[in-house]
Design a protein around this motif. Structure first.
Motif, mmCIF file in Angstrom:
data_model
loop_
_atom_site.group_PDB
_atom_site.id
_atom_site.type_symbol
_atom_site.label_atom_id
_atom_site.label_comp_id
_atom_site.label_asym_id
_atom_site.label_seq_id
_atom_site.Cartn_x
_atom_site.Cartn_y
_atom_site.Cartn_z
ATOM 1 N N ARG A 61 0.599 -1.338 0.342
ATOM 2 C CA ARG A 61 -0.173 0.113 -0.104
ATOM 3 C C ARG A 61 0.654 1.485 0.178
ATOM 4 O O ARG A 61 0.189 2.076 0.001
ATOM 5 N N GLN A 62 2.136 1.032 -0.152
ATOM 6 C CA GLN A 62 3.106 2.565 -0.564
ATOM 7 C C GLN A 62 2.601 3.368 -1.401
ATOM 8 O O GLN A 62 2.824 4.527 -0.850
ATOM 9 N N GLU A 63 2.879 2.184 -2.268
ATOM 10 C CA GLU A 63 2.652 3.974 -3.072
ATOM 11 C C GLU A 63 1.338 4.866 -2.695
ATOM 12 O O GLU A 63 1.116 5.785 -3.719
ATOM 13 N N ALA A 64 0.557 3.711 -3.199
ATOM 14 C CA ALA A 64 -1.217 4.662 -2.334
ATOM 15 C C ALA A 64 -1.162 5.466 -1.161
ATOM 16 O O ALA A 64 -1.802 6.575 -1.192
ATOM 17 N N LEU A 65 -0.124 5.048 -0.130
ATOM 18 C CA LEU A 65 0.260 5.773 0.665
ATOM 19 C C LEU A 65 0.347 7.304 0.089
ATOM 20 O O LEU A 65 0.193 8.554 0.831
ATOM 21 N N GLY A 66 1.403 7.260 -0.644
ATOM 22 C CA GLY A 66 2.632 8.627 -1.531
ATOM 23 C C GLY A 66 0.768 9.222 -2.619
ATOM 24 O O GLY A 66 2.097 10.478 -2.275
ATOM 25 N N ASN A 67 0.202 8.791 -2.692
ATOM 26 C CA ASN A 67 -0.372 8.863 -3.568
ATOM 27 C C ASN A 67 -1.083 9.987 -2.870
ATOM 28 O O ASN A 67 -1.657 11.413 -3.159
ATOM 29 N N ALA A 68 -1.382 9.417 -1.479
ATOM 30 C CA ALA A 68 -2.311 10.055 -0.262
ATOM 31 C C ALA A 68 -1.566 11.570 0.633
ATOM 32 O O ALA A 68 -1.890 12.595 0.753
ATOM 33 N N ALA A 69 -0.239 10.903 0.845
ATOM 34 C CA ALA A 69 0.739 12.139 1.403
ATOM 35 C C ALA A 69 1.859 11.753 0.947
ATOM 36 O O ALA A 69 2.565 10.569 1.247
ATOM 37 N N ALA A 70 2.343 13.257 0.766
ATOM 38 C CA ALA A 70 4.213 13.066 0.174
ATOM 39 C C ALA A 70 5.009 12.427 0.841
ATOM 40 O O ALA A 70 5.943 11.877 0.614
ATOM 41 N N TRP A 71 4.840 12.404 2.313
ATOM 42 C CA TRP A 71 5.699 11.715 3.030
ATOM 43 C C TRP A 71 6.514 10.649 3.353
ATOM 44 O O TRP A 71 7.193 10.437 2.861
ATOM 45 N N TRP A 72 5.324 9.664 2.706
ATOM 46 C CA TRP A 72 5.989 8.566 2.353
ATOM 47 C C TRP A 72 6.609 8.016 0.803
ATOM 48 O O TRP A 72 6.750 6.802 1.702
ATOM 49 N N ASN A 73 6.704 9.254 0.302
ATOM 50 C CA ASN A 73 6.996 8.957 -1.316
ATOM 51 C C ASN A 73 8.901 8.532 -0.812
ATOM 52 O O ASN A 73 9.332 8.220 -1.696
#
Length: 318
Positions: free
Chosen positions: A272-284
């Motif tokens: 789910r990390q890509e989806a997390l990054g799409n929602a909040a940039a800090w996960w990228n």
């Protein structure tokens, strides 16, 4: 790309057996104070776990007073406990050092890592009008450090390390008012620590002309923190990479958690990390390379997942 393809292949294989293998799993995730970026990350992880497992994993986010408390609570928690802390604190707890001196407990030896989360990243944010281009230019300027935060403590330390103690005026302003104080000229800059892109730095860069200072490699070495690069374009008007320091943070549990649950949590996080990054940039900014910042053992269930997707682990992780 290779890592992501391997994740996709693993996800497909696991999906075929997941309904039979797992019933609903409930987990408590303890991170930080309500309203902080790390509490928000906990909420995002909870949502990701629910979505990634079709509701088979339910995460309850619990407010915390800080990383030390999170570590101390492993003494009384069960196998459903997940918490965040800098990996360095785990080492201190297991060695009975610093804030854990005289408070040692066998439970600390049972702490095991799951996955990294965004690091605490130092930002020295200066107004363009201040003319500050490097730390040497800070002399005679007014800086807001805030109080009672990691960023404030680190900021004060860096001023001492770089020969600026007593040469910089420390503003008596709350960090929550930093952007307004910068815009009205009350301060020349402020120091903040948060996972990048940090919301208050985004606000400052969007509403005023600012410069986030870079450290030299020599200065990074002096701080004894982890070097981190904030890519160009992260903030408005930022046309070059920013070299700064960070404090790695990770999600941990203990050996009380069964291998199947640790495997599922770790697998779902990375899927789910890509989806997390799409929602909040800090996960990228989170990558498998950040596992190198974890210097203690990783939970066997998580180790199983990393081996399946070909992530290299160190001897310390086993």
């Amino acid at each position: 790309m290779k890592f992501m393809k391997m994740i996709a292949a693993t996800a497909t294989a696991v999906a075929l057996i997941a309904p039979a293998a797992w019933a609903e799993t409930r987990v408590t995730y303890k991170s930080a104070k309500t309203g902080s970026s790390y509490y928000q990350m906990g909420v995002e992880i909870a949502e990701a776990m629910k979505a990634g497992t079709n509701g088979d994993v339910i995460v309850t986010v619990e407010e915390s007073q800080g990383s030390v408390q999170n570590v101390m609570e492993v003494r009384a928690r069960g196998g459903d406990y997940v918490f965040t802390t800098p990996p360095a604190l785990v080492g201190l707890a297991q060695g009975g050092k610093a804030m854990f001196e005289g408070k040692g407990d066998p439970a600390f030896d049972e702490i095991r890592a799951l996955f990294p989360i965004p690091s605490l990243t130092m930002h020295f944010v200066m107004s363009a009008d201040s003319g500050v281009e490097s730390f040497a230019d800070l002399e005679g300027k007014t800086i807001l450090l805030g109080s009672g935060t990691f960023g404030a403590t680190e900021g004060e330390k860096y001023l001492k390390l770089f020969g600026l103690e007593g040469k910089v005026t420390i503003a008596d302003v709350e960090l929550s008012n930093a952007v307004a104080a910068l815009k009205n000229g009350q301060i020349d800059g402020f120091v903040t620590a948060g996972s990048y892109p940090a919301p208050n730095v985004i606000e400052a860069a969007a509403s005023a002309d600012v410069k986030v200072l870079s450290l030299t490699d020599e200065q990074v070495a002096e701080t004894k923190r982890t070097r981190l690069v904030i890519p160009a374009g992260t903030y408005a008007g930022q046309d070059a990479d920013i070299v700064t320091t960070s404090l790695p943070v990770a999600a941990f549990t203990t050996t009380k958690m069964d291998d199947e649950t640790a495997y599922l949590l770790t697998k779902t996080f990375w899927e789910r990390q890509e989806a997390l990054g799409n929602a909040a940039a800090w996960w990228n900014a989170v990558t498998p390379d950040m596992l190198s910042n974890i210097t203690s053992a990783i939970h066997p269930g998580a180790v199983k997942y990393y081996k399946e997707v070909g992530v290299a682990l160190s001897d310390a992780h086993m």
